[in-house]
Motif scaffolding. Structure first.
Motif, PDB file in Angstrom:
ATOM      1  N   VAL A   1       0.838  -1.206   0.000  1.00 54.43           N
ATOM      2  CA  VAL A   1       0.000   0.000   0.000  1.00 54.43           C
ATOM      3  C   VAL A   1       0.870   1.253   0.000  1.00 54.43           C
ATOM      4  N   ALA A   2       1.976   1.240   0.741  1.00 55.84           N
ATOM      5  CA  ALA A   2       2.874   2.401   0.758  1.00 55.84           C
ATOM      6  C   ALA A   2       3.481   2.644  -0.616  1.00 55.84           C
ATOM      7  N   VAL A   3       3.903   1.583  -1.293  1.00 51.83           N
ATOM      8  CA  VAL A   3       4.458   1.732  -2.647  1.00 51.83           C
ATOM      9  C   VAL A   3       3.371   2.205  -3.606  1.00 51.83           C
ATOM     10  N   GLY A   4       2.181   1.642  -3.483  1.00 51.96           N
ATOM     11  CA  GLY A   4       1.072   2.087  -4.331  1.00 51.96           C
ATOM     12  C   GLY A   4       0.707   3.538  -4.082  1.00 51.96           C
ATOM     13  N   LEU A   5       0.747   3.955  -2.837  1.00 47.82           N
ATOM     14  CA  LEU A   5       0.461   5.352  -2.497  1.00 47.82           C
ATOM     15  C   LEU A   5       1.524   6.277  -3.076  1.00 47.82           C
TER      16      LEU A   5
ATOM     17  N   GLU B   1       0.664   9.247  -5.724  1.00 47.97           N
ATOM     18  CA  GLU B   1       1.050  10.649  -5.556  1.00 47.97           C
ATOM     19  C   GLU B   1       1.839  11.151  -6.757  1.00 47.97           C
ATOM     20  N   LEU B   2       2.726  10.328  -7.286  1.00 49.35           N
ATOM     21  CA  LEU B   2       3.460  10.732  -8.490  1.00 49.35           C
ATOM     22  C   LEU B   2       2.516  10.930  -9.674  1.00 49.35           C
ATOM     23  N   TRP B   3       1.541  10.025  -9.813  1.00 46.21           N
ATOM     24  CA  TRP B   3       0.587  10.125 -10.908  1.00 46.21           C
ATOM     25  C   TRP B   3      -0.227  11.415 -10.790  1.00 46.21           C
TER      26      TRP B   3
ATOM     27  N   ARG C   1      -0.115  14.408 -13.465  1.00 44.68           N
ATOM     28  CA  ARG C   1      -1.362  14.789 -14.132  1.00 44.68           C
ATOM     29  C   ARG C   1      -1.664  16.276 -13.929  1.00 44.68           C
ATOM     30  N   GLU C   2      -1.391  16.767 -12.744  1.00 36.31           N
ATOM     31  CA  GLU C   2      -1.673  18.164 -12.461  1.00 36.31           C
ATOM     32  C   GLU C   2      -0.641  19.102 -13.089  1.00 36.31           C
ATOM     33  N   ALA C   3       0.564  18.608 -13.306  1.00 35.44           N
ATOM     34  CA  ALA C   3       1.629  19.441 -13.854  1.00 35.44           C
ATOM     35  C   ALA C   3       1.540  19.588 -15.366  1.00 35.44           C
ATOM     36  N   GLN C   4       0.676  18.841 -16.020  1.00 41.77           N
ATOM     37  CA  GLN C   4       0.543  18.967 -17.474  1.00 41.77           C
ATOM     38  C   GLN C   4      -0.039  20.324 -17.816  1.00 41.77           C
TER      39      GLN C   4
END
Length: 166
Positions: A106-110, A114-116, A120-123
Motif C-alpha cells: 500500500v505504501a508503494v502504491g500510495l 502521488e506521483l501520478w 497529471r496536475e503538472a501537465q
C-alpha cells in the motif's frame, strides 16, 4: 471539504505519531527483543521518511496548496496506509506478517498514486489559473496559426546609426 482539509493538516504530525505508535505498541503489547530491533532500526525510520516523502509529494501539487486540502484519492490511500501501520503496532503474531506485506504494498502504491497525481496536475493542458479573488478559470484556447496564411501585421525595422566619431 472539512475531511480533506483535516487530512492536509494531519500529514506532518503523522510522520511523528505513526513511528511513535509503533514504538509504544512494542512496549505495551510485549513484542519481544527482535521486534524492538525491527522497530528501532527499520520501522521508525522507514515510516518517518516515507510519510515525509509522501507529504512532500502531496504538498507539491498546486491545487493542494491553493485549497489547503488533499484529494479524495489521497484520503483513501492515506487512510488505508495509516490504518495498516497502526494495526502493525498491536504486534499480533497470527496476522502481523501478512499485514506487514500489505502495508508495504500500500505504501508503494500510495507513492505511485502521488506521483501520478503530481504528473497529471503538472501537465500544461490541465493548468488552472486563479484571479486575485481566488476564482479558478481555464486559459482560453488559442487558435492554431496557419503557416500558409500571410500575416496582416506590419513589420517595422528600425536601424540605429552609430554616432559620428570626431
Amino acid at each position: 471539504m472539512w475531511l480533506r482539509r483535516a487530512f492536509y493538516s494531519w500529514l506532518i504530525p503523522a510522520a511523528f505519531l505513526l513511528p511513535l505508535w509503533l514504538f509504544v505498541g512494542w512496549g505495551v503489547f510485549n513484542a519481544g527483543g527482535w521486534a524492538f530491533l525491527w522497530v528501532l532500526l527499520i520501522a521508525v525510520p522507514s515510516v518517518f521518511l516515507g510519510q515525509l516523502l509522501l507529504t512532500l509529494l502531496v504538498r507539491a501539487r498546486g491545487t493542494v496548496r491553493a485549497q489547503r486540502a488533499v484529494s479524495w484519492w489521497d484520503v483513501l490511500g492515506f487512510s488505508i496506509w495509516h490504518l495498516l501501520t497502526i494495526s502493525l503496532g498491536f504486534y499480533a503474531q497470527a496476522w502481523w506478517a501478512p499485514v506487514f506485506v500489505l502495508t508495504v504494498f500500500v505504501a508503494v502504491g500510495l507513492f505511485w498514486l502521488e506521483l501520478w497525481q503530481l504528473w497529471r496536475e503538472a501537465q500544461p493542458a490541465r493548468m488552472v489559473l486563479r484571479t486575485e479573488e481566488g476564482v479558478a478559470y481555464l486559459r482560453p484556447a488559442t487558435q492554431p496559426n496557419s503557416e500558409s496564411a500571410p500575416s496582416d501585421e506590419a513589420v517595422f525595422v528600425i536601424n540605429e546609426n552609430p554616432p559620428a566619431s570626431r
